[in-house]
Design a protein around this motif. Structure first.
Motif, PDB file in Angstrom:
ATOM      1  N   TRP A 133       0.844  -1.190   0.000  1.00 22.64           N
ATOM      2  CA  TRP A 133       0.000   0.000   0.000  1.00 22.64           C
ATOM      3  C   TRP A 133       0.884   1.246   0.000  1.00 22.64           C
ATOM      4  O   TRP A 133       1.899   1.305   0.689  1.00 22.64           O
ATOM      5  N   THR A 134       0.485   2.254  -0.745  1.00 25.90           N
ATOM      6  CA  THR A 134       1.269   3.488  -0.832  1.00 25.90           C
ATOM      7  C   THR A 134       1.341   4.194   0.521  1.00 25.90           C
ATOM      8  O   THR A 134       2.370   4.749   0.893  1.00 25.90           O
ATOM      9  N   HIS A 135       0.246   4.156   1.267  1.00 31.39           N
ATOM     10  CA  HIS A 135       0.198   4.817   2.571  1.00 31.39           C
ATOM     11  C   HIS A 135      -0.041   3.782   3.672  1.00 31.39           C
ATOM     12  O   HIS A 135      -0.788   2.818   3.479  1.00 31.39           O
ATOM     13  N   LYS A 136       0.580   3.984   4.818  1.00 33.76           N
ATOM     14  CA  LYS A 136       0.444   3.030   5.918  1.00 33.76           C
ATOM     15  C   LYS A 136      -1.005   2.861   6.353  1.00 33.76           C
ATOM     16  O   LYS A 136      -1.420   1.786   6.769  1.00 33.76           O
ATOM     17  N   THR A 194      -3.649   2.828   4.608  1.00 34.29           N
ATOM     18  CA  THR A 194      -4.568   2.257   3.629  1.00 34.29           C
ATOM     19  C   THR A 194      -5.106   0.913   4.094  1.00 34.29           C
ATOM     20  O   THR A 194      -6.277   0.593   3.865  1.00 34.29           O
ATOM     21  N   HIS A 254      -3.206  -0.053  -6.479  1.00 35.05           N
ATOM     22  CA  HIS A 254      -3.066   1.366  -6.145  1.00 35.05           C
ATOM     23  C   HIS A 254      -4.118   2.234  -6.839  1.00 35.05           C
ATOM     24  O   HIS A 254      -4.852   2.981  -6.186  1.00 35.05           O
ATOM     25  N   GLU A 263      -6.875   1.119  -3.707  1.00 37.94           N
ATOM     26  CA  GLU A 263      -6.381   2.131  -2.770  1.00 37.94           C
ATOM     27  C   GLU A 263      -7.013   3.502  -3.012  1.00 37.94           C
ATOM     28  O   GLU A 263      -7.545   4.131  -2.085  1.00 37.94           O
ATOM     29  N   ARG A 313      -9.681   5.467  -0.479  1.00 41.14           N
ATOM     30  CA  ARG A 313      -9.310   6.769   0.086  1.00 41.14           C
ATOM     31  C   ARG A 313     -10.376   7.816  -0.199  1.00 41.14           C
ATOM     32  O   ARG A 313     -10.483   8.804   0.527  1.00 41.14           O
TER      33      ARG A 313
END
Length: 478
Positions: A7-10, A12, A168, A172, A176
Motif C-alpha cells: 500500500w502506498t500509505h500506511k 490504507t 493502487h 487504494e 481513500r
C-alpha cells in the motif's frame, strides 16, 4: 520474481479492512441485535469477545498475509512449505477464497436492491406512500428477476472495475475517496435523525443496560457478530495484509479496525432507529428494516426523499467497499498462479460469480419453492449458499488461529508483531486456546440447523484441525 506490492500509505490497510468490515450487517443486523438483547449488556459481551477473540484472530490473519506477501491460497502454500508443516493447513486459503466467492455471489444481488431504492427515493416515488404500498413495492422488486438481474450485474461490474484497475489505482484510490465520503454521509443521516426523529428512544433501545434480556442465545449472537463483523475467515484480511507495510503495527491497526467498525455500527444504529421510532414504527432487522421500515419512515418525514436517497447511497458505498475485498482473494490467486493480467483475472472471477448469483436472483421468485434444495435441505438456493458460508467462515477462522498459534515460530511472530514478550505471550494464549474455543461455540451454534448426518462430519473436521495443530506443535519441538 517481482517485488511485492505494498500500500502506498500506511493507513490504507486500515481503510481497506474497515471497508471490508463495514457492510450491510453493520446497518441492519448489529443495531437490532443490540437493542433486542439487553442494549449495553450485549455491547459489553460483544466488546469482550472482540477483545479476546476478534482482535487476536484479526492480528493472526493479517500476519499470515504479510508474512507470505501472497494471495491466501498461494500464501498458505508458501507458509506450509517454509515452516515444514502439514499440507492440510493449505485448506485455510482455499476455504477463505471459496467463502469470498460464494458471499459475493449473493451479496451483489442484495446490495443491488439499494440501487433500486436510491432511484425510488430521489424520484420521489415513495413520498406520502403508506406502509402497504411500500411493502408491496419491495415484494414487486423480489418478484422481478429482470430487475434483480440488472442491479446484480451493475453492482458486480462496479466492484470488478475497481479491483481490475489494480492495487493502487483501483482499490487504494477508491477506498481513500469512498471511506471518508461514507463517514460524512453517515453523519448527515445521523444529524437528520437527531433533528427529525426520536433520538431518545433510539438511545434507550441501544444502550439501556438490561442484563436480564441477555439470554444464552444473545451471548452466542454477540460472539458470532463480533467474529463475522471483522470479515474474518474469508480471505479478505489475509489478501489485504499481503500489501501491508512491514512498519505498520499489527496490534494498533487491529484495535483501530475493531473500534472504527463498532463505532460506525452504533452511529448507524442511532441514526436508523431515531428515524424508525420518530415515525412511530417498530424495530426490526434484516432486509425488512432496510427496504420496508426505513422507506416508510422516509416517506413520512420532511425532505425524507432526499435524505433517503443519500442514505441508500451510503448503503451502496458500504456494500461496494465490502465487495471489492471479496473479489481480491480469488483475483490475486489467478494472477499469481496462472500469470493472468489483473483485468482478465477479475473478469473471470466476477463472471463466474455473476453466474452463481443467478441462484440468489431466482430464489426470490421462480425458485422460491419446489427446487432440489428445498427437497434436500428445506431451504432456497440462496439460503443454502448463505449457510455454507456460515460454516466456512468460522471454520476458517478457527484454523487460522490454530495455525498462527501453533505452526508459526516465536521469532517470526515477534518480528511481524514488533512487540514485547508479555503481549506476545498473551496473544499466543488467546489464539491457541481462547479464540478457537469461542469460535467453536459460534460454529456449533449452527449445528441444530444441520441434518444429523452432517454433524459427525463437521465434528471430524474440527478434530482433524486439532490433531493437525498438535502434530505441528510436536514437530516444531522435536
Amino acid at each position: 520474481m517481482s517485488s511485492p506490492k505494498i500500500w502506498t500509505h500506511k493507513g490504507t490497510f486500515l481503510l481497506a479492512a474497515v471497508g471490508s468490515a463495514v457492510g450491510l450487517g453493520n446497518l441492519w443486523r448489529f443495531p437490532y441485535l443490540t437493542g433486542e438483547n439487553g442494549g449495553g449488556a450485549f455491547i459489553l459481551v460483544y466488546a469482550l469477545t472482540i477483545a479476546l477473540v476478534g482482535i487476536p484472530i484479526l492480528i493472526a490473519e493479517t500476519l499470515l498475509g504479510r508474512a507470505s506477501r501472497k494471495s491466501p491460497i498461494m500464501g498458505m502454500q508458501y507458509l506450509t512449505e517454509s515452516h515444514n508443516t502439514s499440507r492440510n493447513w493449505r485448506a485455510i486459503g482455499w476455504m477463505g477464497a471459496f467463502a469470498a466467492f460464494i458471499i459475493l455471489s449473493f451479496y451483489s444481488v442484495i446490495a443491488g436492491w439499494a440501487i433500486h431504492y436510491t432511484g425510488l427515493m430521489f424520484s420521489g416515488s415513495l413520498v406520502g406512500a403508506d406502509a402497504a404500498t411500500i411493502g408491496e413495492s419491495f415484494g414487486d422488486l423480489l418478484a422481478s428477476p429482470g430487475l434483480l438481474l440488472t442491479y446484480h450485474t451493475l453492482f458486480i461490474l462496479a466492484s470488478g472495475l475497481i479491483v481490475g484497475m489494480g492495487i493502487h489505482k483501483g482499490i487504494e484510490n477508491g477506498l481513500r475517496f469512498m471511506m471518508p465520503a461514507l463517514f460524512v454521509i453517515l453523519l448527515i443521516v445521523l444529524g437528520y435523525g437527531v433533528v427529525a426523529g426520536d433520538v431518545g428512544a433510539a438511545m434507550s433501545f441501544l444502550f439501556t443496560f438490561n442484563l436480564s434480556d441477555l439470554s444464552l442465545e444473545g451471548w452466542l449472537q454477540a460472539m458470532g457478530q463480533s467474529f463475522f463483523t471483522l470479515s474474518l475467515g474469508m480471505g479478505a484480511i489475509m489478501a489485504y495484509g499481503a500489501y501491508m507495510s512491514s512498519e505498520a503495527s499489527l496490534t494498533r491497526t487491529a484495535i483501530s479496525i475493531a473500534f472504527v467498525d463498532t463505532a460506525i455500527a452504533l452511529l448507524a444504529g442511532i441514526a436508523i432507529f431515531s428515524l424508525v421510532f420518530g415515525s412511530g414504527l417498530e424495530a426490526g432487522q434484516g432486509p425488512g428494516l432496510m427496504f420496508v421500515t426505513l422507506p416508510i419512515a422516509f416517506a413520512e418525514l420532511p425532505a425524507g426523499w432526499l435524505i433517503g436517497g443519500v442514505f441508500f447511497i451510503l448503503v451502496i458505498g458500504a456494500a461496494i467497499t465490502s465487495s471489492i475485498s471479496l473479489v481480491e482473494p480469488v483475483a490475486a490467486y489467478l494472477v499469481e498462479r496462472f500469470g493472468l493480467s489483473r483485468p482478465i483475472a477479475v473478469t473471470l472471477m466476477i463472471t463466474f460469480c455473476w453466474l452463481l448469483g443467478l441462484l440468489t436472483v431466482f430464489s426470490f421468485n421462480y425458485w422460491s419453492e419446489g427446487t432440489i434444495t428445498h427437497d434436500w435441505f428445506g431451504r432456497s438456493p440462496f439460503d443454502v449458499l448463505e449457510f455454507i458460508t456460515n460454516i466456512l467462515m468460522p471454520l476458517g477462522g478457527l484454523l487460522i488461529a490454530l495455525f498462527a498459534g501453533w505452526a508459526l515460530s516465536r521469532e517470526e511472530v515477534l518480528r511481524e508483531m514488533s512487540t514485547n514478550d508479555t503481549w506476545f505471550e498473551c496473544w499466543q494464549f488467546l489464539v491457541r486456546f481462547v479464540a478457537p474455543t469461542a469460535v467453536a461455540f459460534v460454529f456449533l451454534r449452527t449445528m441444530p440447523q444441520i441434518d444429523g448426518y452432517l454433524i459427525p462430519a463437521v465434528g471430524s473436521v474440527l478434530l482433524i484441525g486439532a490433531f493437525t495443530a498438535g502434530r505441528t506443535f510436536i514437530q516444531r519441538q522435536s
